[in-house]
Design a protein around this motif. Sequence first.
Motif, mmCIF file in Angstrom:
data_model
loop_
_atom_site.group_PDB
_atom_site.id
_atom_site.type_symbol
_atom_site.label_atom_id
_atom_site.label_comp_id
_atom_site.label_asym_id
_atom_site.label_seq_id
_atom_site.Cartn_x
_atom_site.Cartn_y
_atom_site.Cartn_z
ATOM 1 N N GLN A 1 38.165 37.671 41.629
ATOM 2 C CA GLN A 1 37.048 36.707 41.749
ATOM 3 C C GLN A 1 35.731 37.423 42.040
ATOM 4 O O GLN A 1 34.703 37.106 41.459
ATOM 5 C CB GLN A 1 37.300 35.718 42.900
ATOM 6 N N VAL A 2 35.775 38.410 42.964
ATOM 7 C CA VAL A 2 34.552 39.136 43.329
ATOM 8 C C VAL A 2 34.014 39.907 42.129
ATOM 9 O O VAL A 2 32.813 39.926 41.865
ATOM 10 C CB VAL A 2 34.799 40.101 44.510
ATOM 11 N N ARG A 3 34.917 40.512 41.378
ATOM 12 C CA ARG A 3 34.504 41.298 40.187
ATOM 13 C C ARG A 3 33.696 40.428 39.228
ATOM 14 O O ARG A 3 32.723 40.885 38.630
ATOM 15 C CB ARG A 3 35.760 41.858 39.515
ATOM 16 N N LYS A 4 34.114 39.166 39.073
ATOM 17 C CA LYS A 4 33.395 38.275 38.144
ATOM 18 C C LYS A 4 31.992 37.970 38.657
ATOM 19 O O LYS A 4 31.030 37.969 37.905
ATOM 20 C CB LYS A 4 34.177 36.975 37.942
ATOM 21 N N ALA A 5 31.892 37.721 39.978
ATOM 22 C CA ALA A 5 30.604 37.343 40.563
ATOM 23 C C ALA A 5 29.708 38.562 40.769
ATOM 24 O O ALA A 5 28.488 38.454 40.796
ATOM 25 C CB ALA A 5 30.833 36.641 41.901
#
Lengths: 206, 206
Positions: B112-116
């Motif tokens: 999730q963090v990678r996407k944001a």
Amino acid sequence: MIKREKGLLIVLSGPSGVGKGTVRKALFAQEDVDFQYSISMTTRKPREGEVDGVDYFFKTREEFEQLIRENKLLEWAEYVGNYYGTPIDYVEKTLNEGKDVFLEIEVQGAIQVRKAFPEGLFIFLMPPSLDELKNRIVTRGTESEDLIQNRMKVAKEEIEMMHEYDYIVVNDQVNLACERIKAIVMAEHCRRERVEHQYKKMLEVE
Amino acid sequence: MIKREKGLLIVLSGPSGVGKGTVRKALFAQEDVDFQYSISMTTRKPREGEVDGVDYFFKTREEFEQLIRENKLLEWAEYVGNYYGTPIDYVEKTLNEGKDVFLEIEVQGAIQVRKAFPEGLFIFLMPPSLDELKNRIVTRGTESEDLIQNRMKVAKEEIEMMHEYDYIVVNDQVNLACERIKAIVMAEHCRRERVEHQYKKMLEVE
């Protein structure tokens, strides 16, 4: 278990006067550094005490020119009537043994190496400021003001080549520059693209 | 002179049982580590001695759900009826102060963090072998054989997500894993794409 990867080709370059040789010597004086220093090839005569295969690989002009024609040099140049270059076979053999190879070369040479060996690790050694670079050039020798201006002009052009590099290490203090270079090499040995296939094997086997 | 860059977002993740928490604690116990540990947000009640803004940011369900709707969380999940997540404002504020922010989270959270936040530094902590991971899971608690098999299956699926990460650090020894993580952070602060514009300014000014 994870076996040792192929070694990394580490190229340290930067503008003349930045202190590449000083940093390289400080690095190789450290106990935890196990890079293999790449031995250059040259057509100049051995000086007293110099040993073939240790200080340089000594070659005749004919031998050297044949290596140029056969594309057996990672990079080469001619200075004051002598050829200098990096033999590709020695580098590849050492990398295949799993050892990291360390090259300290001029900016133009590094650009040549990048073309032949794009998977190398290109580190640009940077002066803390242009004033500081000028100080180093001035205190090095007895150059005239014209010569100093000219060397600064060349240095600026060399600094503009930094976009060809992977990392920029500022040479504010030699020991800090060494720490940064060692960290870069350690980090690159953990880069996912480089090591992933080893771990994939682990999943398949077990 | 070169001023401090914006900080790096360092995300440490890996399969459950690999020792993320142990490595994180060992890292933060070291004197030369000055990352900022990212404080999570939760809807669970504070335990005795826990301080708001130190251990967690404590929120009501209504507040948390509003943050989800407003996209104010880098990642979040619900465990046993409570929400847990990473507030984006705190992370961005700390990065803008030039401090590196360190997140230790589960694999799904890291994705999730990678996407944001694709410019973050994603480090996958890897067990030295699947047998070793199993040993660690077995010695941790009193799980049944079925539960252990299930946890190993999940761990394998998590390991297959390693292609989403920038670096793979093997947790063979906690102190070595810490050295590798510190080296990765130091190296990333030297990456040309991150620092080049600062040096370009140097050429323009002088």
